[in-house]
Design a protein around this motif. Sequence first.
Motif, PDB file in Angstrom:
ATOM      1  N   LYS A 126       0.823  -1.218   0.000  1.00 32.63           N
ATOM      2  CA  LYS A 126       0.000   0.000   0.000  1.00 32.63           C
ATOM      3  C   LYS A 126       0.855   1.265   0.000  1.00 32.63           C
ATOM      4  CE  LYS A 126      -3.893   2.145   2.433  1.00 32.63           C
ATOM      5  NZ  LYS A 126      -4.350   2.822   1.264  1.00 32.63           N
ATOM      6  N   LYS A 127       1.982   1.227   0.681  1.00 29.53           N
ATOM      7  CA  LYS A 127       2.871   2.391   0.753  1.00 29.53           C
ATOM      8  C   LYS A 127       3.400   2.770  -0.638  1.00 29.53           C
ATOM      9  CE  LYS A 127       6.977   3.940   3.221  1.00 29.53           C
ATOM     10  NZ  LYS A 127       8.034   3.573   4.149  1.00 29.53           N
ATOM     11  N   ILE A 128       3.494   1.792  -1.505  1.00 24.86           N
ATOM     12  CA  ILE A 128       3.957   2.036  -2.876  1.00 24.86           C
ATOM     13  C   ILE A 128       2.780   2.282  -3.811  1.00 24.86           C
ATOM     14  CG2 ILE A 128       5.133   0.964  -4.846  1.00 24.86           C
ATOM     15  CD1 ILE A 128       6.965  -0.403  -2.799  1.00 24.86           C
ATOM     16  N   ILE A 129       1.708   1.529  -3.638  1.00 24.20           N
ATOM     17  CA  ILE A 129       0.538   1.647  -4.521  1.00 24.20           C
ATOM     18  C   ILE A 129      -0.113   3.024  -4.434  1.00 24.20           C
ATOM     19  CG2 ILE A 129      -1.874   0.875  -4.784  1.00 24.20           C
ATOM     20  CD1 ILE A 129      -0.091  -0.996  -6.194  1.00 24.20           C
ATOM     21  N   ASP A 130      -0.234   3.591  -3.230  1.00 17.52           N
ATOM     22  CA  ASP A 130      -0.936   4.867  -3.068  1.00 17.52           C
ATOM     23  C   ASP A 130      -0.318   6.000  -3.886  1.00 17.52           C
ATOM     24  OD1 ASP A 130      -2.834   3.639  -1.508  1.00 17.52           O
ATOM     25  OD2 ASP A 130      -2.129   4.481   0.386  1.00 17.52           O
ATOM     26  N   PRO A 131       1.002   6.240  -3.805  1.00 14.58           N
ATOM     27  CA  PRO A 131       1.552   7.324  -4.625  1.00 14.58           C
ATOM     28  C   PRO A 131       1.506   7.011  -6.131  1.00 14.58           C
ATOM     29  CG  PRO A 131       3.273   6.339  -3.256  1.00 14.58           C
ATOM     30  CD  PRO A 131       1.977   5.726  -2.857  1.00 14.58           C
ATOM     31  N   ILE A 132       1.576   5.732  -6.486  1.00 11.83           N
ATOM     32  CA  ILE A 132       1.466   5.369  -7.904  1.00 11.83           C
ATOM     33  C   ILE A 132       0.051   5.666  -8.395  1.00 11.83           C
ATOM     34  CG2 ILE A 132       1.504   3.481  -9.582  1.00 11.83           C
ATOM     35  CD1 ILE A 132       3.687   2.170  -7.870  1.00 11.83           C
ATOM     36  N   ALA A 133      -0.951   5.275  -7.608  1.00 13.26           N
ATOM     37  CA  ALA A 133      -2.346   5.522  -7.986  1.00 13.26           C
ATOM     38  C   ALA A 133      -2.611   7.024  -8.129  1.00 13.26           C
ATOM     39  CB  ALA A 133      -3.293   4.906  -6.966  1.00 13.26           C
ATOM     40  N   LEU A 134      -2.077   7.817  -7.222  1.00  9.30           N
ATOM     41  CA  LEU A 134      -2.241   9.267  -7.309  1.00  9.30           C
ATOM     42  C   LEU A 134      -1.561   9.814  -8.564  1.00  9.30           C
ATOM     43  CD1 LEU A 134      -3.200  11.958  -6.140  1.00  9.30           C
ATOM     44  CD2 LEU A 134      -1.093  12.017  -4.783  1.00  9.30           C
ATOM     45  N   MET A 135      -0.361   9.343  -8.868  1.00 10.78           N
ATOM     46  CA  MET A 135       0.342   9.812 -10.062  1.00 10.78           C
ATOM     47  C   MET A 135      -0.428   9.418 -11.319  1.00 10.78           C
ATOM     48  SD  MET A 135       2.803  11.504 -11.486  1.00 10.78           S
ATOM     49  CE  MET A 135       4.105  11.785 -10.293  1.00 10.78           C
ATOM     50  N   ILE A 136      -0.953   8.209 -11.364  1.00  9.07           N
ATOM     51  CA  ILE A 136      -1.752   7.783 -12.518  1.00  9.07           C
ATOM     52  C   ILE A 136      -2.947   8.706 -12.694  1.00  9.07           C
ATOM     53  CG2 ILE A 136      -3.278   5.969 -13.398  1.00  9.07           C
ATOM     54  CD1 ILE A 136      -1.297   3.927 -12.121  1.00  9.07           C
ATOM     55  N   GLU A 137      -3.637   8.996 -11.599  1.00 12.00           N
ATOM     56  CA  GLU A 137      -4.806   9.881 -11.649  1.00 12.00           C
ATOM     57  C   GLU A 137      -4.423  11.266 -12.158  1.00 12.00           C
ATOM     58  OE1 GLU A 137      -7.549  12.123  -8.381  1.00 12.00           O
ATOM     59  OE2 GLU A 137      -7.132  10.010  -8.005  1.00 12.00           O
ATOM     60  N   GLN A 138      -3.343  11.819 -11.628  1.00 14.59           N
ATOM     61  CA  GLN A 138      -2.912  13.153 -12.039  1.00 14.59           C
ATOM     62  C   GLN A 138      -2.441  13.163 -13.494  1.00 14.59           C
ATOM     63  OE1 GLN A 138      -0.159  13.867  -8.791  1.00 14.59           O
ATOM     64  NE2 GLN A 138      -1.623  15.211  -7.798  1.00 14.59           N
ATOM     65  N   LEU A 139      -1.674  12.152 -13.897  1.00 14.17           N
ATOM     66  CA  LEU A 139      -1.217  12.089 -15.285  1.00 14.17           C
ATOM     67  C   LEU A 139      -2.399  11.928 -16.236  1.00 14.17           C
ATOM     68  CD1 LEU A 139       2.021   9.919 -15.020  1.00 14.17           C
ATOM     69  CD2 LEU A 139       1.864  12.380 -15.467  1.00 14.17           C
ATOM     70  N   ASN A 140      -3.403  11.177 -15.821  1.00 12.98           N
ATOM     71  CA  ASN A 140      -4.589  11.016 -16.651  1.00 12.98           C
ATOM     72  C   ASN A 140      -5.252  12.371 -16.894  1.00 12.98           C
ATOM     73  OD1 ASN A 140      -7.800  10.495 -16.684  1.00 12.98           O
ATOM     74  ND2 ASN A 140      -6.694   8.878 -17.778  1.00 12.98           N
ATOM     75  N   GLN A 141      -5.360  13.179 -15.855  1.00 14.41           N
ATOM     76  CA  GLN A 141      -5.947  14.515 -16.005  1.00 14.41           C
ATOM     77  C   GLN A 141      -5.083  15.393 -16.899  1.00 14.41           C
ATOM     78  OE1 GLN A 141      -7.193  16.332 -12.239  1.00 14.41           O
ATOM     79  NE2 GLN A 141      -7.349  14.275 -11.377  1.00 14.41           N
ATOM     80  N   ILE A 142      -3.782  15.326 -16.696  1.00 13.14           N
ATOM     81  CA  ILE A 142      -2.849  16.114 -17.510  1.00 13.14           C
ATOM     82  C   ILE A 142      -2.949  15.708 -18.974  1.00 13.14           C
ATOM     83  CG2 ILE A 142      -0.387  16.388 -18.046  1.00 13.14           C
ATOM     84  CD1 ILE A 142       0.100  16.333 -14.989  1.00 13.14           C
ATOM     85  N   ASN A 143      -2.963  14.410 -19.226  1.00 12.82           N
ATOM     86  CA  ASN A 143      -2.944  13.908 -20.597  1.00 12.82           C
ATOM     87  C   ASN A 143      -4.241  14.169 -21.349  1.00 12.82           C
ATOM     88  OD1 ASN A 143      -0.281  12.957 -20.460  1.00 12.82           O
ATOM     89  ND2 ASN A 143      -0.951  11.123 -19.400  1.00 12.82           N
ATOM     90  N   GLN A 144      -5.297  14.557 -20.640  1.00 13.23           N
ATOM     91  CA  GLN A 144      -6.559  14.903 -21.290  1.00 13.23           C
ATOM     92  C   GLN A 144      -6.670  16.396 -21.589  1.00 13.23           C
ATOM     93  OE1 GLN A 144     -10.118  13.099 -19.607  1.00 13.23           O
ATOM     94  NE2 GLN A 144      -8.855  11.483 -18.714  1.00 13.23           N
ATOM     95  N   LEU A 145      -5.715  17.174 -21.102  1.00 13.68           N
ATOM     96  CA  LEU A 145      -5.769  18.616 -21.346  1.00 13.68           C
ATOM     97  C   LEU A 145      -5.534  18.919 -22.823  1.00 13.68           C
ATOM     98  CD1 LEU A 145      -3.575  19.988 -18.399  1.00 13.68           C
ATOM     99  CD2 LEU A 145      -6.053  20.265 -18.663  1.00 13.68           C
ATOM    100  N   PRO A 146      -6.331  19.834 -23.386  1.00 17.20           N
ATOM    101  CA  PRO A 146      -6.006  20.306 -24.733  1.00 17.20           C
ATOM    102  C   PRO A 146      -4.656  21.039 -24.673  1.00 17.20           C
ATOM    103  CG  PRO A 146      -8.195  21.051 -24.043  1.00 17.20           C
ATOM    104  CD  PRO A 146      -7.541  20.434 -22.852  1.00 17.20           C
ATOM    105  N   GLU A 147      -3.931  20.987 -25.751  1.00 26.94           N
ATOM    106  CA  GLU A 147      -2.582  21.564 -25.762  1.00 26.94           C
ATOM    107  C   GLU A 147      -2.571  23.019 -25.307  1.00 26.94           C
ATOM    108  OE1 GLU A 147       1.101  22.108 -28.901  1.00 26.94           O
ATOM    109  OE2 GLU A 147      -0.366  20.522 -29.265  1.00 26.94           O
ATOM    110  N   ASP A 148      -3.589  23.786 -25.676  1.00 26.43           N
ATOM    111  CA  ASP A 148      -3.607  25.207 -25.307  1.00 26.43           C
ATOM    112  C   ASP A 148      -3.976  25.446 -23.842  1.00 26.43           C
ATOM    113  OD1 ASP A 148      -6.294  24.452 -25.679  1.00 26.43           O
ATOM    114  OD2 ASP A 148      -6.870  26.445 -26.399  1.00 26.43           O
TER     115      ASP A 148
END
Length: 126
Positions: free
Chosen positions: A6-28
């Motif tokens: 869990k100590k490793i999974i939690d920060p990975i899950a958060l990073m996945i969530e944040q990267l998912n939001q970032i990767n959906q942003l329009p370039e502008d």
Amino acid sequence: MWPFNKKIIDPIALMIEQLNQINQLPEDKILKWRNGVPIYNKIVSKTFEPLNQFWIDPDYLKNIDGITQKDMPSLELKEIKTVLTKIWRSEHFGYGTIGSSIVDGSTLLIEKRLEELVNKSQEATP
């Protein structure tokens, strides 16, 4: 290393969530330039400024040479930390590096690889 705890999974899950939001942003919407300095979207800033201690590779300069020829799908967690540290540190020396990493698809590849590693870990859980 397998399965992740869990100590490793939690920060990975958060990073996945944040990267998912970032990767959906329009370039502008990734960043705006003000006086030659990038002002990043809030989710980009939240993810990369500052990079969570879990993701920092203090030896990234030494370690980056060992992974430059590897494809993202073959990177392990430690190597992904090296890549993220390089992106984060490179922003200090070249404004816009984080934005370029989003636009060129690097962050999407990182997100997908982290998802694969989590799935692999879950499959290894007895």
